[in-house]
Enzyme design. Structure first.
Site, PDB file in Angstrom:
ATOM      1  N   GLU A 245       0.888  -1.180   0.000  1.00 32.65           N
ATOM      2  CA  GLU A 245       0.000   0.000   0.000  1.00 32.65           C
ATOM      3  C   GLU A 245       0.911   1.211   0.000  1.00 32.65           C
ATOM      4  O   GLU A 245       1.519   1.537   1.020  1.00 32.65           O
ATOM      5  CB  GLU A 245      -0.878  -0.006   1.259  1.00 32.65           C
ATOM      6  CG  GLU A 245      -1.829  -1.176   1.365  1.00 32.65           C
ATOM      7  CD  GLU A 245      -2.976  -1.099   0.378  1.00 32.65           C
ATOM      8  OE1 GLU A 245      -3.308   0.021  -0.057  1.00 32.65           O
ATOM      9  OE2 GLU A 245      -3.518  -2.149   0.024  1.00 32.65           O
ATOM     10  N   CYS A 279      -1.787   9.331   2.446  1.00 34.45           N
ATOM     11  CA  CYS A 279      -1.581   8.721   1.117  1.00 34.45           C
ATOM     12  C   CYS A 279      -2.680   9.117   0.150  1.00 34.45           C
ATOM     13  O   CYS A 279      -2.492   9.050  -1.068  1.00 34.45           O
ATOM     14  CB  CYS A 279      -1.497   7.206   1.242  1.00 34.45           C
ATOM     15  SG  CYS A 279      -2.934   6.475   2.029  1.00 34.45           S
TER      16      CYS A 279
END
Ligand code: NAP
Length: 472
Positions: A245, A279
């Site tokens: 991720e 993110c």
């Protein structure tokens, strides 16, 4: 705090200081773990796995649910730890604690829904008498490596599904924010998790990372973090499953027909949440020309109202970046953009680790703040003539986690959904919307695989086929 190896609290002579990035004061220390500590944690986890894989689903579910309740009952203590060791304000930290309890409760529910299916063997000549099915089994010991920006919930996103699936897990949290992960471990042990099934080893990635990543007893590395570390891990991991991720530089498209005030509010929050260290943070905004000037004006007005300061103040909107080095890094990136012609609409001021929310216009597309991941409170706003141009520019980067579009036109929304090259498209929300049960992950350099409990569980279990050859 001490670290957790096979459920036991372990100390070391060597220590790592954990500092509040706002005051730079030491708030605690953690042991400086070694490669041998990691090996020991894996040895314990191999035994822990033997226990967990035989534990009935209802029991794994109960443990996860109880851990969530323990965290709920101490939610303010957890929130203070997140706010002290990291960048988040106390209000942001409370939201993370809530989300962590949701992640654990969904994991508890999903533990009971690990499904297989029957197989139509007789679709092939010669298999008419075969009957069978597949079901999913845990993969074994999982190595989890986590970043600093959501120090509690992103650990829960690995530990929750791992336990739900019957795996043991060794966590290496970010060195700057290890306390939240240790507190999560404490709650899980208190909830009745077999001790050997969980370790939280503190230490520098550069010193203990290889021991975790290269060990053949680890069956999966579940990593959340930046591209550089991801590449090193991929090069060394060998034959094991990998979940990655990673970051992004998320684009938002704002069309002339949208609810402008809603778009501004949502994008400001999406750009500056956790001081932009997110993110999913909004980094590039493409606004249709007819509303460009008004959008920039309102965006800058709203940003200037942001209250930057001590994270524990109830009215603080944004805290510091994680370190002064990181704040200096983004200051230099913005300087580079200014030299190339960018205009600073507001912000671009630094004091220690604090970097004020910064809005840029006229940014060339080849400078770092545009094409790399800023991971800082910096947003660039660009005018576009058409939706097609906005989609093309949105896609013209190496990342693809989330994208967003603000419009009331369903056809335009669908065009964006179909043509944006990302893992998720938000309509009338900024890119930083996430609900913890949805499939989450990116394309291109934004990652490999998906999290979001049910989807992480698919990665953390594997199908086992059963086939009966019946008498004809
Ligand atoms: P990072 O520097 O890549 O560190 C992440 C983790 O990897 C830390 O625990 C770090 O340990 C460890 N690590 C570093 N080098 C390693 C190595 N050689 N072997 C094993 N582990 C190693 O990332 P960060 O600065 O903490 O976090 C920011 C990044 O994470 C951004 O790019 C952001 O977009 C991304 N992120 C992605 C998601 C997502 O879900 N897609 C969510 C949050 C953040 P040390 O702390 O000891 O260096």
């Amino acid at each position: 705090m001490k670290m957790i190896i096979g459920g036991k609290w372990v100390d070391k002579e060597g220590k790592i200081e954990v500092r509040d990035p706002y005051t730079n004061e030491v708030i605690d220390t953690v042991p400086r773990g070694t490669a041998d500590d990691v090996k020991q944690a894996i040895t314990e986890a191999v035994e822990g796995f033997k226990i967990l894989k035989k534990m009935p689903a209802y029991k794994r579910s109960e443990i996860l649910w109880k851990a969530a309740e323990i965290i709920e009952s101490r939610s303010e203590e957890f929130a203070r730890i997140i706010a002290l060791e990291g960048s988040k304000t106390i209000r942001e930290a409370r939201k993370e604690v809530y989300r962590c309890t949701v992640t654990l409760k969904i994991s508890a529910e999903e533990a009971k829904r690990i499904l297989g299916e029957t197989i139509t063997f007789d679709q092939a000549i010669g298999s008419e008498n075969r009957r069978g099915y597949y079901y999913r089994v845990p993969i074994g010991v999982i190595g989890a490596i986590t970043p600093f920006n959501d120090p509690l919930n992103l650990v829960a996103h690995k530990v929750g599904p791992a336990i739900a699936g019957g795996n043991a897990i060794v966590v290496k949290p970010a060195t700057v924010t290890p306390l939240s992960a240790l507190k999560l471990g404490e709650a899980l042990l208190e909830a009745g998790l077999p001790p050997q099934a969980l370790s939280v080893v503190t230490g520098y990635g550069s010193e203990i990372g290889d021991a975790l990543v290269t060990d053949p007893r680890i069956r999966m590395i579940s990593f959340t973090g930046g591209l550089e570390a991801a590449r090193r891990i991929l090069a060394k991991a060998g034959l094991k499953k990998i979940g990655m991720e990673l970051g992004s530089n998320s684009p938002v498209i704002v069309l002339a027909d949208c609810d402008l005030d809603k778009a501004v509010e949502s994008c400001v929050s999406g750009a500056f949440w956790a001081a932009g260290q997110n993110c999913l943070g909004v980094q590039r905004i493409y606004v249709e020309e007819p509303i460009y000037d008004e959008f920039v004006k309102k965006f800058v007005e709203r940003t200037k109202k942001y209250k930057v300061g001590p994270k524990l103040d109830e009215d603080c909107d944004m805290g510091p970046m994680i370190t002064e080095e990181e704040a200096k890094r983004i200051e230099q990136w913005v300087e580079e953009a200014i030299k190339a012609g960018a205009k600073v609409e507001c912000g671009h001021k630094r004091d220690g680790a604090v970097y004020w929310p910064t809005v840029l216009t006229n940014v060339p597309e080849n400078v770092k703040v545009s094409c790399d991941e800023v991971f800082a409170p910096v947003v660039s706003i660009y005018p576009v003539k058409t939706l097609e141009e906005a989609i093309e520019k949105s896609n013209a980067v190496d990342y693809g986690l989330h994208a967003a579009i603000f419009t009331k036109d369903i056809n335009k929304a669908f065009k964006a959904i179909e043509e944006l090259d990302v893992g998720g498209v938000m309509i009338n929300d900024s890119t930083d919307y996430r609900m913890d049960a949805m499939p989450f992950g990116g394309v291109k350099n934004s990652g490999l695989g998906r999290e979001g409990i049910k989807f992480a569980l698919l990665e953390m279990t594997e199908p086992k086929v059963v086939c009966f050859n019946l008498d004809s």
